[in-house]
Every structure is written in C-alpha cells, then in structure tokens.
Design an enzyme around this catalytic site. Structure first.
Site, PDB file in Angstrom:
ATOM      1  N   ASP A 455       0.873  -1.146   0.000  1.00  0.00           N
ATOM      2  CA  ASP A 455       0.000   0.000   0.000  1.00  0.00           C
ATOM      3  C   ASP A 455       0.922   1.210   0.000  1.00  0.00           C
ATOM      4  O   ASP A 455       2.014   1.155   0.553  1.00  0.00           O
ATOM      5  CB  ASP A 455      -0.807  -0.068   1.303  1.00  0.00           C
ATOM      6  CG  ASP A 455      -1.862   0.998   1.361  1.00  0.00           C
ATOM      7  OD1 ASP A 455      -2.424   1.321   0.318  1.00  0.00           O
ATOM      8  OD2 ASP A 455      -2.112   1.489   2.476  1.00  0.00           O
ATOM      9  N   ASP A 652      -2.158  -0.642   5.869  1.00  0.00           N
ATOM     10  CA  ASP A 652      -2.361  -0.062   7.197  1.00  0.00           C
ATOM     11  C   ASP A 652      -3.327  -0.878   8.043  1.00  0.00           C
ATOM     12  O   ASP A 652      -3.519  -0.617   9.214  1.00  0.00           O
ATOM     13  CB  ASP A 652      -2.804   1.397   7.093  1.00  0.00           C
ATOM     14  CG  ASP A 652      -3.991   1.560   6.174  1.00  0.00           C
ATOM     15  OD1 ASP A 652      -4.737   0.577   5.983  1.00  0.00           O
ATOM     16  OD2 ASP A 652      -4.187   2.665   5.642  1.00  0.00           O
TER      17      ASP A 652
HETATM   18  P1  ADP Z   1      -5.506   4.235   0.144  1.00  0.00           P
HETATM   19  O1  ADP Z   1      -5.356   3.679   1.506  1.00  0.00           O
HETATM   20  O2  ADP Z   1      -4.665   3.541  -0.868  1.00  0.00           O
HETATM   21  O3  ADP Z   1      -5.400   5.706   0.089  1.00  0.00           O
HETATM   22  P2  ADP Z   1      -8.361   4.256   0.375  1.00  0.00           P
HETATM   23  O4  ADP Z   1      -9.357   3.260  -0.081  1.00  0.00           O
HETATM   24  O5  ADP Z   1      -8.191   4.485   1.811  1.00  0.00           O
HETATM   25  O6  ADP Z   1      -6.989   3.867  -0.319  1.00  0.00           O
HETATM   26  O7  ADP Z   1      -8.741   5.644  -0.277  1.00  0.00           O
HETATM   27  C1  ADP Z   1      -8.830   5.801  -1.664  1.00  0.00           C
HETATM   28  C2  ADP Z   1      -8.913   7.240  -2.025  1.00  0.00           C
HETATM   29  O8  ADP Z   1     -10.130   7.801  -1.572  1.00  0.00           O
HETATM   30  C3  ADP Z   1      -7.851   8.100  -1.386  1.00  0.00           C
HETATM   31  O9  ADP Z   1      -6.646   8.073  -2.092  1.00  0.00           O
HETATM   32  C4  ADP Z   1      -8.500   9.466  -1.404  1.00  0.00           C
HETATM   33  O10 ADP Z   1      -8.345  10.074  -2.662  1.00  0.00           O
HETATM   34  C5  ADP Z   1      -9.954   9.142  -1.190  1.00  0.00           C
HETATM   35  N1  ADP Z   1     -10.309   9.292   0.205  1.00  0.00           N
HETATM   36  C6  ADP Z   1     -10.546   8.326   1.077  1.00  0.00           C
HETATM   37  N2  ADP Z   1     -10.858   8.823   2.288  1.00  0.00           N
HETATM   38  C7  ADP Z   1     -10.778  10.156   2.178  1.00  0.00           C
HETATM   39  C8  ADP Z   1     -10.971  11.265   3.072  1.00  0.00           C
HETATM   40  N3  ADP Z   1     -11.274  11.078   4.351  1.00  0.00           N
HETATM   41  N4  ADP Z   1     -10.809  12.491   2.601  1.00  0.00           N
HETATM   42  C9  ADP Z   1     -10.499  12.694   1.318  1.00  0.00           C
HETATM   43  N5  ADP Z   1     -10.302  11.712   0.434  1.00  0.00           N
HETATM   44  C10 ADP Z   1     -10.439  10.469   0.838  1.00  0.00           C
HETATM   45 MG    MG Z   2      -5.638   2.924   3.148  1.00  0.00          MG
END
Ligand code: ADP
Ligand code: MG
Length: 764
Positions: A455, A652
């Site tokens: 990740d 994570d």
């Molecule tokens: P990663 O852990 O690879 O970032 P996630 O599934 O957690 O993947 O999130 C994917 C994308 O969604 C992030 O890269 C971001 O662009 C968006 N995202 C997720 N949560 C948030 C948040 N709380 N605020 C803004 N953008 C978010």
């Molecule tokens: Mg993540």
C-alpha cells in the site's frame, strides 16, 4: 469453547508432547490440543461444561506429567491486582531455574562417577592389549564392588525419571524417550547384577568377568548432562519475553490535586495525568498534554533514533524518556497497553507450531515404539545368527551392547527440539526489532513469499501528509474551503484527513458543526453543514456526482506526487486542496533489496494514478495499480494467487483488512498503539518497507536454522541406529559402544539448541 494455554510439568522429551496431545484429544469435551515441547506449554480448547483444566491434568498425571493450572483470584481470596502480583509472569521461569539448579547438582555428582568408571573401563581394555600394566588384583576387586553401588545410585536416584518411563510403558503402554533410556540402562544394570549374583553357575555359559555397570553409569551421566545443557540453552532461547517484561515500569508519578504521587502501575486508571521526568520510563500508553521531549522507543519499535514528542502525540508504555520532561494522560492501562499486547503475542507465537514440525512430530511419535522393536530384533539377531559364528557367550555380550546402544542413541530428542527452539528464537528476535509475528505458520509462509504488494500511504510514504496548496472554483474564500473541508475530515481517520485538520487547526480556524457524516468507501466522505450537503474526496467521487473536473488544472501537482482532495456540494465543485506525503528515505533501498531477493514488488493504491506513479518512480517500483477500490485490492491479491504467486500484502490494516486477510501473509503497518494484527499475520511497529525486508530475512534465517536442525537430527538417528545395531560388525568388527551412544545423544540435543541460538546473533 474455551481455549487456554497451560504450562506442562514433567516433559523430558519430544515424544512426551505427542503422548499428552493424544491423551487430551481422547478426553470428552476437548476439541483440540497442541503441546509444545520447546515452550513446555499446552494449548487446549475444551467445552467447560464437560471438562476443566484440573480434570485434564488428572488424565496425564499417571503418565508423569501435570498441567500447571493457575489458581484464580477468587480461589485465593485475592483482588485481581494482588493476584497478578502474586502469580507474576516470571513464575514459570523461576520454577524452571530451580529445576535447572536441581539438574546441575545431579550433573555435579554424576560426572565424576562417570569419569571414574570410564577411566577404570578404559584402563582394563588397554590392559588387555598390554598397553598399560594390569590393575593389581586387590584394586580390581575393589572397583568391581564399588561399581554396582555407583550404578545403583545413578539408576535409582539420578535416573529415576527413566525408570518411571518403563513403568508408564508397562502400565499404560505409552513409550517415550525416558522409556528407551530406562530400558537400556536397566537392562545393562540387571544383566550385570544377575551375572554377579550367579557368577558360579553362569560361568560355563557366559563371560562372567564382563559386566555393564559402567555403561549404565556413563550413559545416565551423559544424558543428564545433555538435558542440563539443553535446559540452560532453552531458557536462553526464551529470554525475549523476559526482556519485554522488564521494560514494564513498576511505578508512575501521578498528578493528584496538583501533587505528584508515586503509584504502582497496576493502579493506574484511564485519564490519570502522569508526570515523566528526564530519563524516566513511560509507564503506560497515553497522549502528551504538556511538554516536549525526545523518547527512545527502540525497545518497542527497534528504531534506534529517539523520536520527538510534543503535545497531542502518543507515548508508549515501556519506552524511555530522554532529557525533557512532560505530562501525559493515560489512555491505555494494564492489559490494554501495547507492551502487554506484544508480550501476549510473542508468547502465543513462540508456543505455536510451525507446519514444518508436523513431520518431525509424526516421526517422533512412532519412533519410540519402532526403536523398541528394532532393539529387540537386533538382540534376537545377535543371539540367533551371532551364536553360530561367535559362540553364545560372545554373541550375548555383543547383542546386549547393541540393544542398549540402539535404545540410547535412537532417542528422538534433537528431532523434537529442532523446530520449536528456532521458532522461539526467531519470534523473539523479531519482537526486538518491532516485528510482531502472530504464529509460527506465518513465519514459515513468509519464507516462501515471491510477491510483495504494498500500500502506498504509510508503507512507502511517511503517512503524514501535509496540505500544500488550495484552489477554489466558487465564490468561497480559501479559509472557508479549508474550514468546511476540515470540519468534515475531522470525523475521518484517513491520513489525508489528518493533513487537512492539522492545517486548519494550525491556522486557528474554527470548524463548523457537521451532521450526518458518512464515509464513501475508496472515494471520500460526506456530511451536512448548516443544512447544506458537502462531499470531499477524489476524482471518482466528483464523477459520481456528475461534476466535471478539469484534469489539466491539477495535472502538474499530481505528477509531483500530490493527492487532490476535492470539495463540492451536491451540484457544484467548490475547491480542491493538494495534499503531499513525503516518501520514506529508506523505501528505495528496501525495494531494491526485495528485488535482489527475487521478489516482485507491486504498489497498490486507492490514490490518483498520477500521484501513485510519481511515488512509485521515486522508490523504484514499476508495477503500479492505482485508483483501486478496497474490494479490488482483495481481487488483485486473489488474481496474483491464482497465477501461482505467494503473496505478502503490506497495508495499514484499516481499510485494507480484507486484502491483508486474503494474502498468504498479511502485514499490518502498525501506527500509534494499535496493533491491527487480527487480519494480518505480522505487524510492523512504526514500520516501513525496510522492516518488511528484515521480516523476510528473519523468516529465511529461521527456516534455514530449522532445516539444518532437522537434517542433523534425522541424519544422526538414521546413522546411529544401524551403527548401534552392529551393521558394521561383520565388516570391521566394529560396534558402537553405548557410552558413545550416550555421548552422541547428549551432544545432538545440545547442538540443535545451540544452532537455534545462533539465529539470535545473526544480522537482519
Ligand atoms: P488508500 O489507503 O490507498 O489511500 P483508500 O481506499 O483508503 O486507499 O482511499 C482511496 C482514495 O479515496 C484516497 O486516495 C483518497 O483520494 C480518497 N479518500 C478516502 N478517504 C478520504 C478522506 N477522508 N478524505 C479525502 N479523500 C479520501
Ligand atoms: Mg488505506
């Protein structure tokens, strides 16, 4: 179903664990039982309505074992705290040390006896060849009267456990290593005693000058010495736990009504405000409320550099404050602390069985009866075949020697120690480096991994992004955009959220109240402020809302590795902030090390394609899968596995949990004091990918150690038995003396444990 681990007393050999396991499994209400000779622990799952630990212990007591059942606080009439102090996690270790001291005394007595009788024996053999003058008659008579006394002492006092082994065998039909030694030495003893008693009437059949008291003495002495050295080395393999236990502070300075009061850690409660002085130990987990300092966290994370900590930051119990002083609020106490979790995890992992051990276990469980049969067959063969060539007296004498030799050399002791000792050392070494391993199976599987999926956030990057720029698309000020965004993000746990919130807080903005907050998986978040619904997230989220985004406008920033966070209402794009997360300095080297190990590295990210590609380029990864939804992370792993790859996934552990669970080895990057190990097999404390490299190296080292151990243990038994049986006698006239069998037997166990201990000193 109730699962509990107990210490087992009275185990002397690897085959004991198989016997106990089998006995437990036959008890009604027992679902599973796993007994580990290395840790001397039994993990039993049972239905408490059908059986209990006391009853279980009763089942094995006739066989010479027992379970150490902790007496509950209630039964002892103690409070939980008193009880914990009374038991102390060191209890079993203290007992173990007392046991070892007792073994030491036995060794101190038996070794001189063995040297004495060995000396006499050697002298007499040499005298036969006229190398040395013959022993004067009076002396020889004296020796031959004192030997039986010494042998009696050795067999009935020092070797009592081995006699017990014969008893269990006769009474319950269960043979263990003690049975082999017991039968071997007592046959030597009894033969000698019979010859001595009926010397005159036996004279015409056999050589009555030849007795085997010395064999009984020397074999028991060597085996006792071997067991003693083995036990001492075994304590050393497990000292990681002790070191962790010693990290625990005993007392804490708590602020009560403005006064600093010294309180035992056991009495700390959530919310207690604790003062930490320079060079003081941090007693429990918590959040700094005042002051700044550098904290040495190396004992927990393995990271050598002290970490700067200021207000609002987490401190971990067991770590060491350096020069500053601060106060913090306890958030986790007692068994909730990270240190407590680490200790239980290490203990459980050390006690678990590696799949590679299954074969050794199986072999040692059928080994003992098989060896008994071989020994008798060999004795029979000597008497039947040998008599024709050598005459009865000589054949009986050689037959007896080989009988005793086989029983002594064939003990599967080293075989039983091969895997658990290496696992104990490996898991303990990992813990020292901040690599927490859930069980032995995970450590074994990690060795086979050929693909690592990482990740991006927190693994390759620092995971502490910062807000770097703001663009607006509507009639709102930068301040308004950030305030709205921060208000929404304040409810989110995503690293991006922290970036926005801390920026807003740094500027001193007041955040409006948010209603009906919700996370939109893999895309962003939403919430209502003053009756208006807002959305924050990535391009996908905007596309879902049918809002068009000018890609070119943000192209430059994303290509620099920044992540865009769009803010919109239901029908209007309001602004975008760029958030940047720095690459960890050691990431690049770690990726190239993985590559050199022949491992394929793939980056998986929910982030923008451009952003992800930029970070990947920086660390030297050329396979990037970006803009993936959480469920697609899972599918990516599945797809790799269907191509026959053995996949480790590092993430994570929060929204990556399904992917971590699907991977052959899930690796959770633990931050703060939460170890999300449930879905993962390994947790890396404050980890980055370089710790992952270390984990893989550790696994390779441990597995190599296990294989070496198993090889030597097998090799030694396979070679030893035919030698002892006299396979070489017809060719070279050579037969393994039981005394050497005893020596080899002792040496093999000690060398296996020593080889495992070597892993401790190796560099990761
Ligand atoms: P990663 O852990 O690879 O970032 P996630 O599934 O957690 O993947 O999130 C994917 C994308 O969604 C992030 O890269 C971001 O662009 C968006 N995202 C997720 N949560 C948030 C948040 N709380 N605020 C803004 N953008 C978010
Ligand atoms: Mg993540």
């Amino acid at each position: 179903m109730h699962t509990q681990t107990y210490r087992v007393k009275g185990m002397h050999c690897a085959s004991c664990s198989a016997i106990i396991e089998k006995t437990f499994k036959k008890v009604a209400g027992v679902q599973s039982a796993e007994v580990n000779y290395g840790t001397e622990k039994a993990k039993v799952s049972f239905d408490p309505s059908q059986t209990n630990p006391h009853a279980l212990s009763k089942h094995i007591e006739p066989l010479g074992y027992s379970l150490e059942v902790p007496v509950t606080a209630e039964e002892m009439g103690m409070s939980a705290d008193e009880h914990a102090a009374h038991l102390g996690l060191n209890q079993s270790k203290k007992e173990k040390l007392a046991e070892i001291a007792d073994m030491g005394t036995k060794v101190a007595v038996s070794i001189p006896l063995a040297i004495f009788s060995g000396f006499v024996m050697a002298w007499e053999i040499l005298a036969q060849f006229s190398v040395v003058p013959a022993v004067p008659y009076v002396w020889s008579e004296f020796f031959h009267h004192i030997l039986p006394i010494m042998a009696t002492y050795m067999l009935f006092v020092v070797g009592k456990a081995y006699l017990r082994g014969i008893y269990t065998f006769l009474r319950y039909g269960k043979a263990n290593m003690d049975t082999l030694i017991g039968i071997g030495t007592s046959v030597a003893f009894m033969y000698s005693a019979i010859v001595m008693a009926f010397e005159e009437s036996l004279r015409q059949f056999i050589n009555v000058e030849h007795t085997y008291y010395d064999v009984a003495i020397v074999v028991i002495a060597f085996i006792t010495l071997g067991k003693y050295l083995e036990a001492r080395a075994k304590v050393k393999t497990g000292d990681a736990i002790e070191k962790l236990l010693n990290l625990q502070a005993k007392t804490a300075l708590v602020l009560r009504d403005g006064q600093e009061v010294e309180v035992p850690v056991g009495q700390l409660a959530h919310g207690d405000v604790i003062v930490v002085k320079p060079a003081g130990k941090i007693p429990v987990d918590g959040v700094i409320v005042e002051g700044t300092s550098f904290v040495d966290e190396s004992m927990i994370t393995g990271e050598a550099m002290p970490v700067q900590k200021s207000k609002g930051e987490l401190v971990v119990g067991g770590t060491l404050n350096t020069s500053g002083s601060f106060t913090f609020k306890a958030t986790k106490v007692g068994s909730e602390t990270l240190l407590a979790h680490i200790i239980t995890m290490v203990e459980e992992a050390q006690g678990s069985k590696a799949p590679i051990q299954a074969l050794a276990d199986k072999i040692s469980s059928i080994f003992v009866p098989a060896v008994l049969v071989i020994a008798f067959v060999s004795l029979g063969a000597w008497l039947l075949v040998g008599t024709q060539y050598l005459g009865f007296s000589q054949a009986l004498s050689l037959g007896l020697v080989s009988f005793v030799g086989i029983l002594v050399i064939a003990c599967p002791c080293a075989l039983g120690l091969a895997t658990p000792t290496a696992i104990i050392v490996g898991v303990g070494k990992g813990a020292k480096e901040g690599i927490l391993i859930k069980d032995a199976a995970t450590l074994e599987r990690l060795n086979k991994v050929d693909t690592v999926v990482v990740d991006k956030t927190g693994t390759l990057t620092k995971g502490k992004p910062e807000l770097v720029s703001i663009k607006k698309y509507a009639e709102l000020s930068d301040k308004e955009i950030v305030a709205i965004l921060a208000a929404l993000e304040n409810k989110s746990e995503h690293p991006i959220a922290h970036a926005v919130v801390s920026y807003a807080k740094g500027k001193g903005y007041t955040l409006p109240a948010v209603e009906s907050f919700g996370a939109i998986k893999g895309k962003g978040i939403k919430g209502t402020i003053d009756g208006r619904e807002y959305f924050a997230g990535n391009v996908k989220l905007m596309t879902d809302l049918r809002l068009s985004v000018d890609h070119n406008a943000i192209q430059k920033e994303t290509s620099n590795g920044s992540t865009p966070v769009f803010l919109s209402s239901k029908d209007q794009l309001l602004g975008v902030v760029m958030v940047a997360d720095a690459v960890k300095p050691e990431a690049k080297e770690a990726v190239s090390k993985l590559r050199n190990m022949g491992i394929r590295v793939i980056m998986l990210s929910g982030d923008d394609k451009n952003t992800a590609a930029h970070i990947a380029r920086q660390v030297g990864i050329d396979e990037v899968i970006a803009e993936v939804m959480p469920e697609d992370k899972l599918n990516t792993i599945k797809k790799l596995q269907s191509e026959g790859r053995v996949v480790a996934m590092a993430g994570d552990g929060v929204n990556d949990a399904p992917a971590l669970a699907q991977a052959d080895v899930g690796i959770a990057m633990a931050t703060g004091t939460d170890v999300a190990i449930e879905s993962a097999g390994i947790a890396l404390l404050n980890g980055d990918i370089s710790k992952l490299v270390k984990a893989i190296t550790l696994s390779k080292m441990t597995m190599r150690g296990i294989k070496q151990n198993l090889f030597w243990a097998f090799f030694y038994n396979i070679i030893g038995i035919p030698l002892a049986a006299g396979a070489l006698y017809p060719v070279f006239g050579w037969l393994l003396n039981p005394v050497f069998a005893g020596l080899a037997m002792a040496f093999s166990s000690v060398s296996v444990v020593g080889n495992s201990l070597r892993i401790k000193a190796m560099k990761l």
